[in-house]
Design an enzyme around this catalytic site. Structure first.
Site, PDB file in Angstrom:
ATOM      1  N   ASP A 151     -15.660-110.544  10.167  1.00  0.00           N
ATOM      2  CA  ASP A 151     -15.890-111.592   9.361  1.00  0.00           C
ATOM      3  C   ASP A 151     -14.617-111.842   8.653  1.00  0.00           C
ATOM      4  O   ASP A 151     -13.761-111.234   8.292  1.00  0.00           O
ATOM      5  CB  ASP A 151     -17.036-110.901   8.270  1.00  0.00           C
ATOM      6  CG  ASP A 151     -17.799-111.999   7.696  1.00  0.00           C
ATOM      7  OD1 ASP A 151     -17.476-113.311   7.813  1.00  0.00           O
ATOM      8  OD2 ASP A 151     -18.866-111.488   7.022  1.00  0.00           O
ATOM      9  N   HIS A 224     -22.443-120.825  14.803  1.00  0.00           N
ATOM     10  CA  HIS A 224     -22.076-120.593  13.553  1.00  0.00           C
ATOM     11  C   HIS A 224     -20.472-120.964  13.133  1.00  0.00           C
ATOM     12  O   HIS A 224     -19.985-121.798  12.115  1.00  0.00           O
ATOM     13  CB  HIS A 224     -22.061-119.130  13.057  1.00  0.00           C
ATOM     14  CG  HIS A 224     -21.776-118.798  11.502  1.00  0.00           C
ATOM     15  ND1 HIS A 224     -22.515-119.076  10.576  1.00  0.00           N
ATOM     16  CD2 HIS A 224     -20.883-118.115  10.974  1.00  0.00           C
ATOM     17  CE1 HIS A 224     -21.988-118.764   9.471  1.00  0.00           C
ATOM     18  NE2 HIS A 224     -20.872-117.983   9.755  1.00  0.00           N
TER      19      HIS A 224
END
Length: 314
Positions: A151, A224
């Site tokens: 992330d 995403h």
């Protein structure tokens, strides 16, 4: 001594191993408002007092104020782009707005430092506030989210981080400040883990092990990574600074990600949410939302450190 540029809060500090996110609501009394105004002047001192006990712990605290709280606490102008959180989507695919007047983003290399500072902050605020949400986040292996992917890979760094997060001449009274948007996501891990690694990679748009972005030919338009890239009117990419943290309670079957994004304007983050929850074009929504549900949402202004201390006297 005076400085031309206000000192920012610790928005651009390095990512740490632990964090506590506290979202508070103001209790509706004049005494509560005065307590909170006075407390703004103590935030930096409390953080120093706890952090000096373990200098290597990199303890910081960022304090944000919602539009509602700003109007309640202060007269005069509010930051130009501060407004209530805007909801996106509908039905099961919704980015909801939830109560929140004050945000505390406490982070350190050790959870005990976060815990101690949160304890001192809440003791100082007393019954002036009510806790709307509290999340203790942790760093998961090599910077991975709870769903197994790295992330924050595309976070701006160095001077670019300051450029994309710090308000400048566009709102000079509030220069050195930032905007921060937070959401708590819960993940359907059984359904997610039922996908093959290749299918998960197509949902995210990056490889799982090596964290390499898929080529445009391989990456679906509703991945995403495709929908969270924001560009300005000149086609230049606009970055936001994420400091997301995993959280969870395995015994309760709770697995989540606390999203926190800093920017010099809420617009790029809001455009990202519209792309995810509504779609680009409409209907082509972020496939990750088939496995993740947003359960909170709040937008806050982060004053510069200088302004935060001065707010005690407003």
């Amino acid at each position: 001594m005076t400085y031309e540029t206000p000192e920012p809060q610790a928005v651009c500090n390095p990512i740490t191993s632990s964090a506590i996110f506290l979202v508070l609501t103001l209790n509706p009394t004049p005494e509560s408002a005065q307590t909170v105004r006075d407390w703004f002047g103590d935030v930096a001192g409390l953080t120093r007092s706890v952090g000096k006990r373990v200098p290597a712990g990199n303890l910081t605290c960022v304090c944000g104020i919602s539009a509602n709280a700003w109007d309640t606490l202060f007269d005069g102008p509010r930051p130009a782009s501060l407004h209530p959180f805007r909801e996106f989507g509908e039905g099961e695919r919704l980015a909801p707005a939830t109560p929140g007047d004050i945000l505390l983003h406490i982070r350190a290399e050790q959870m005990d430092l976060c815990f101690e500072l949160a304890t001192q902050m809440m003791a100082a605020l007393g019954d002036a506030v009510t806790v709307a949400d509290e999340v203790q986040g942790f760093r998961y292996f090599d910077m991975r989210s709870i769903i197994g992917f790295v992330d924050g890979t595309e976070n701006p760094e160095g001077r670019k981080a300051a450029h994309f997060t710090m308000i400048g001449d566009e709102d000079p009274e509030f220069s050195g400040g930032s905007y921060v948007l937070v959401q708590k996501y819960l993940h359907k891990m059984d359904a997610w883990n039922a996908l093959s690694v290749e299918a998960q990679e197509r949902v995210i748009g990056r490889t799982k092990l090596a964290d390499i972005e898929l080529s445009d030919e391989e990456k679906p338009s509703n991945a995403h990574a495709a929908l969270t890239v924001i560009t300005d009117e000149n086609g230049e990419e606009v970055k936001i600074l994420r400091d997301n943290m995993p959280f969870g309670r395995p015994g309760a079957g709770e697995f989540g990600t606390y999203f926190i994004g800093y920017a010099r304007s809420p617009s790029p983050i809001e455009q990202m949410l519209e792309n995810m929850f509504v779609g680009r074009p409409a209907g082509n929504y972020d496939r990750l939302l088939d496995f993740s549900t947003a359960v909170t949402g709040g937008l806050f202004f982060v004053p510069s450190a200088d302004l935060l201390e001065a707010l005690a006297d407003r």
